[in-house]
Scaffold this motif. Sequence first.
Motif, PDB file in Angstrom:
ATOM      1  N   ALA A  90       0.826  -1.199   0.000  1.00 13.54           N
ATOM      2  CA  ALA A  90       0.000   0.000   0.000  1.00 13.54           C
ATOM      3  C   ALA A  90       0.866   1.257   0.000  1.00 13.54           C
ATOM      4  O   ALA A  90       0.579   2.226  -0.718  1.00 13.54           O
ATOM      5  CB  ALA A  90      -0.926   0.003   1.212  1.00 13.54           C
ATOM      6  N   ILE A  91       1.944   1.246   0.769  1.00 14.27           N
ATOM      7  CA  ILE A  91       2.842   2.407   0.801  1.00 14.27           C
ATOM      8  C   ILE A  91       3.529   2.570  -0.550  1.00 14.27           C
ATOM      9  O   ILE A  91       3.671   3.691  -1.054  1.00 14.27           O
ATOM     10  CB  ILE A  91       3.868   2.260   1.949  1.00 14.27           C
ATOM     11  CG1 ILE A  91       3.143   2.420   3.287  1.00 14.27           C
ATOM     12  CG2 ILE A  91       4.986   3.287   1.814  1.00 14.27           C
ATOM     13  CD1 ILE A  91       4.003   2.150   4.506  1.00 14.27           C
ATOM     14  N   ALA A  92       3.934   1.452  -1.159  1.00 13.28           N
ATOM     15  CA  ALA A  92       4.576   1.527  -2.473  1.00 13.28           C
ATOM     16  C   ALA A  92       3.630   2.125  -3.512  1.00 13.28           C
ATOM     17  O   ALA A  92       4.024   3.007  -4.294  1.00 13.28           O
ATOM     18  CB  ALA A  92       5.046   0.142  -2.905  1.00 13.28           C
ATOM     19  N   VAL A  93       2.385   1.676  -3.524  1.00  9.75           N
ATOM     20  CA  VAL A  93       1.401   2.216  -4.463  1.00  9.75           C
ATOM     21  C   VAL A  93       1.163   3.691  -4.171  1.00  9.75           C
ATOM     22  O   VAL A  93       1.063   4.519  -5.088  1.00  9.75           O
ATOM     23  CB  VAL A  93       0.080   1.412  -4.397  1.00  9.75           C
ATOM     24  CG1 VAL A  93      -1.029   2.114  -5.137  1.00  9.75           C
ATOM     25  CG2 VAL A  93       0.290   0.023  -4.958  1.00  9.75           C
ATOM     26  N   GLY A  94       1.085   4.047  -2.894  1.00  9.33           N
ATOM     27  CA  GLY A  94       0.892   5.443  -2.522  1.00  9.33           C
ATOM     28  C   GLY A  94       2.037   6.319  -2.985  1.00  9.33           C
ATOM     29  O   GLY A  94       1.821   7.420  -3.507  1.00  9.33           O
ATOM     30  N   LEU A  95       3.275   5.839  -2.816  1.00  5.54           N
ATOM     31  CA  LEU A  95       4.434   6.625  -3.247  1.00  5.54           C
ATOM     32  C   LEU A  95       4.466   6.793  -4.761  1.00  5.54           C
ATOM     33  O   LEU A  95       4.788   7.876  -5.272  1.00  5.54           O
ATOM     34  CB  LEU A  95       5.721   5.986  -2.740  1.00  5.54           C
ATOM     35  CG  LEU A  95       5.954   6.103  -1.226  1.00  5.54           C
ATOM     36  CD1 LEU A  95       7.203   5.334  -0.818  1.00  5.54           C
ATOM     37  CD2 LEU A  95       6.044   7.549  -0.800  1.00  5.54           C
ATOM     38  N   VAL A  96       4.116   5.732  -5.488  1.00  3.56           N
ATOM     39  CA  VAL A  96       4.085   5.833  -6.951  1.00  3.56           C
ATOM     40  C   VAL A  96       3.015   6.833  -7.379  1.00  3.56           C
ATOM     41  O   VAL A  96       3.251   7.698  -8.238  1.00  3.56           O
ATOM     42  CB  VAL A  96       3.851   4.443  -7.590  1.00  3.56           C
ATOM     43  CG1 VAL A  96       3.543   4.560  -9.072  1.00  3.56           C
ATOM     44  CG2 VAL A  96       5.058   3.550  -7.363  1.00  3.56           C
ATOM     45  N   ALA A  97       1.817   6.733  -6.786  1.00  4.50           N
ATOM     46  CA  ALA A  97       0.746   7.664  -7.140  1.00  4.50           C
ATOM     47  C   ALA A  97       1.124   9.092  -6.761  1.00  4.50           C
ATOM     48  O   ALA A  97       0.866  10.044  -7.513  1.00  4.50           O
ATOM     49  CB  ALA A  97      -0.548   7.248  -6.447  1.00  4.50           C
ATOM     50  N   GLY A  98       1.736   9.274  -5.593  1.00  2.71           N
ATOM     51  CA  GLY A  98       2.153  10.605  -5.168  1.00  2.71           C
ATOM     52  C   GLY A  98       3.233  11.175  -6.062  1.00  2.71           C
ATOM     53  O   GLY A  98       3.207  12.368  -6.411  1.00  2.71           O
ATOM     54  N   ALA A 107       3.788  10.406  -9.203  1.00  2.82           N
ATOM     55  CA  ALA A 107       3.183  10.733 -10.495  1.00  2.82           C
ATOM     56  C   ALA A 107       2.403  12.041 -10.401  1.00  2.82           C
ATOM     57  O   ALA A 107       2.479  12.893 -11.304  1.00  2.82           O
ATOM     58  CB  ALA A 107       2.273   9.593 -10.951  1.00  2.82           C
ATOM     59  N   THR A 108       1.676  12.225  -9.320  1.00  2.33           N
ATOM     60  CA  THR A 108       0.909  13.457  -9.139  1.00  2.33           C
ATOM     61  C   THR A 108       1.845  14.653  -8.994  1.00  2.33           C
ATOM     62  O   THR A 108       1.653  15.694  -9.626  1.00  2.33           O
ATOM     63  CB  THR A 108      -0.002  13.354  -7.898  1.00  2.33           C
ATOM     64  OG1 THR A 108      -0.856  12.234  -8.057  1.00  2.33           O
ATOM     65  CG2 THR A 108      -0.806  14.616  -7.702  1.00  2.33           C
ATOM     66  N   GLY A 109       2.867  14.509  -8.143  1.00  6.97           N
ATOM     67  CA  GLY A 109       3.815  15.602  -7.951  1.00  6.97           C
ATOM     68  C   GLY A 109       4.535  15.971  -9.239  1.00  6.97           C
ATOM     69  O   GLY A 109       4.710  17.156  -9.558  1.00  6.97           O
ATOM     70  N   PHE A 110       4.955  14.968 -10.003  1.00  3.74           N
ATOM     71  CA  PHE A 110       5.643  15.223 -11.273  1.00  3.74           C
ATOM     72  C   PHE A 110       4.720  15.951 -12.245  1.00  3.74           C
ATOM     73  O   PHE A 110       5.123  16.910 -12.908  1.00  3.74           O
ATOM     74  CB  PHE A 110       6.140  13.909 -11.877  1.00  3.74           C
ATOM     75  CG  PHE A 110       6.837  14.087 -13.187  1.00  3.74           C
ATOM     76  CD1 PHE A 110       8.120  14.636 -13.235  1.00  3.74           C
ATOM     77  CD2 PHE A 110       6.221  13.725 -14.380  1.00  3.74           C
ATOM     78  CE1 PHE A 110       8.767  14.816 -14.450  1.00  3.74           C
ATOM     79  CE2 PHE A 110       6.862  13.910 -15.588  1.00  3.74           C
ATOM     80  CZ  PHE A 110       8.142  14.452 -15.635  1.00  3.74           C
ATOM     81  N   ALA A 143       4.058  21.166  -5.595  1.00  3.29           N
ATOM     82  CA  ALA A 143       3.869  19.836  -6.171  1.00  3.29           C
ATOM     83  C   ALA A 143       3.933  18.773  -5.086  1.00  3.29           C
ATOM     84  O   ALA A 143       3.121  17.831  -5.055  1.00  3.29           O
ATOM     85  CB  ALA A 143       4.913  19.571  -7.250  1.00  3.29           C
ATOM     86  N   ALA A 144       4.871  18.926  -4.146  1.00  3.01           N
ATOM     87  CA  ALA A 144       4.979  17.971  -3.037  1.00  3.01           C
ATOM     88  C   ALA A 144       3.762  18.081  -2.118  1.00  3.01           C
ATOM     89  O   ALA A 144       3.229  17.074  -1.635  1.00  3.01           O
ATOM     90  CB  ALA A 144       6.266  18.229  -2.252  1.00  3.01           C
ATOM     91  N   LEU A 145       3.312  19.304  -1.889  1.00  2.69           N
ATOM     92  CA  LEU A 145       2.144  19.505  -1.023  1.00  2.69           C
ATOM     93  C   LEU A 145       0.886  18.885  -1.630  1.00  2.69           C
ATOM     94  O   LEU A 145       0.070  18.290  -0.931  1.00  2.69           O
ATOM     95  CB  LEU A 145       1.940  21.008  -0.780  1.00  2.69           C
ATOM     96  CG  LEU A 145       0.933  21.384   0.293  1.00  2.69           C
ATOM     97  CD1 LEU A 145       1.397  20.867   1.652  1.00  2.69           C
ATOM     98  CD2 LEU A 145       0.748  22.890   0.338  1.00  2.69           C
ATOM     99  N   VAL A 146       0.727  18.992  -2.939  1.00  2.89           N
ATOM    100  CA  VAL A 146      -0.435  18.402  -3.615  1.00  2.89           C
ATOM    101  C   VAL A 146      -0.321  16.881  -3.625  1.00  2.89           C
ATOM    102  O   VAL A 146      -1.331  16.166  -3.561  1.00  2.89           O
ATOM    103  CB  VAL A 146      -0.563  18.961  -5.052  1.00  2.89           C
ATOM    104  CG1 VAL A 146      -1.583  18.193  -5.859  1.00  2.89           C
ATOM    105  CG2 VAL A 146      -0.922  20.439  -5.008  1.00  2.89           C
ATOM    106  N   ALA A 147       0.892  16.343  -3.668  1.00  3.56           N
ATOM    107  CA  ALA A 147       1.092  14.889  -3.735  1.00  3.56           C
ATOM    108  C   ALA A 147       0.796  14.205  -2.398  1.00  3.56           C
ATOM    109  O   ALA A 147       0.431  13.023  -2.389  1.00  3.56           O
ATOM    110  CB  ALA A 147       2.510  14.579  -4.174  1.00  3.56           C
TER     111      ALA A 147
END
Length: 166
Positions: free
Chosen positions: A22-30, A32-35, A47-51
């Motif tokens: 779950a943490i791995a999926v969260g980090l990948v999604a975050g 991708a969102t931040g990028f 970008a980090a705040l939105v992620a």
Amino acid sequence: MTTDVTATTGERIKPLMGMGGAIAVGLVAGAATGFTVFRVGAPVQWAALVALPVIALAVLVGRLPRATDIVWAPPPAHFATATSVQASNLASRLAEAVVDQDRFAVRVQPRLRRLVEARLRQRHGVPDLADPRAAALLGPELHRLVTDPGATMPEPRKLTELLENL
């Protein structure tokens, strides 16, 4: 320490994935969102705040039980119907009406009147309480109870007797 959700029967419902997944999926999604937010033109801090909420939501969703899992629960003790809900409401209104005459006149008497009229239509074909046959079928006490604005709430035994004769 196990974090599985337990159903009412004691069986464990497995989460969609483990905490690490779950943490791995969260980090990948975050990431991708931040990028994506950074590429649109936002500063790195924004970008980090939105992620961050995206990461938290992805971890939460990853830890929830699967939607397709069956949660075994015992069947209800009895099936609730509109009639049982109305009976429950009527019982509480009757308890209040014993103490307060206005509650009887405003809340209980109209409901009793509707129940009596429905029973007269159903069993005897009498359209409403204004029909002369209604008074004869109900008897003077019950007819007065549902039609007289000054009627008072009878004792529970008397009310039970009147309604059973209906």
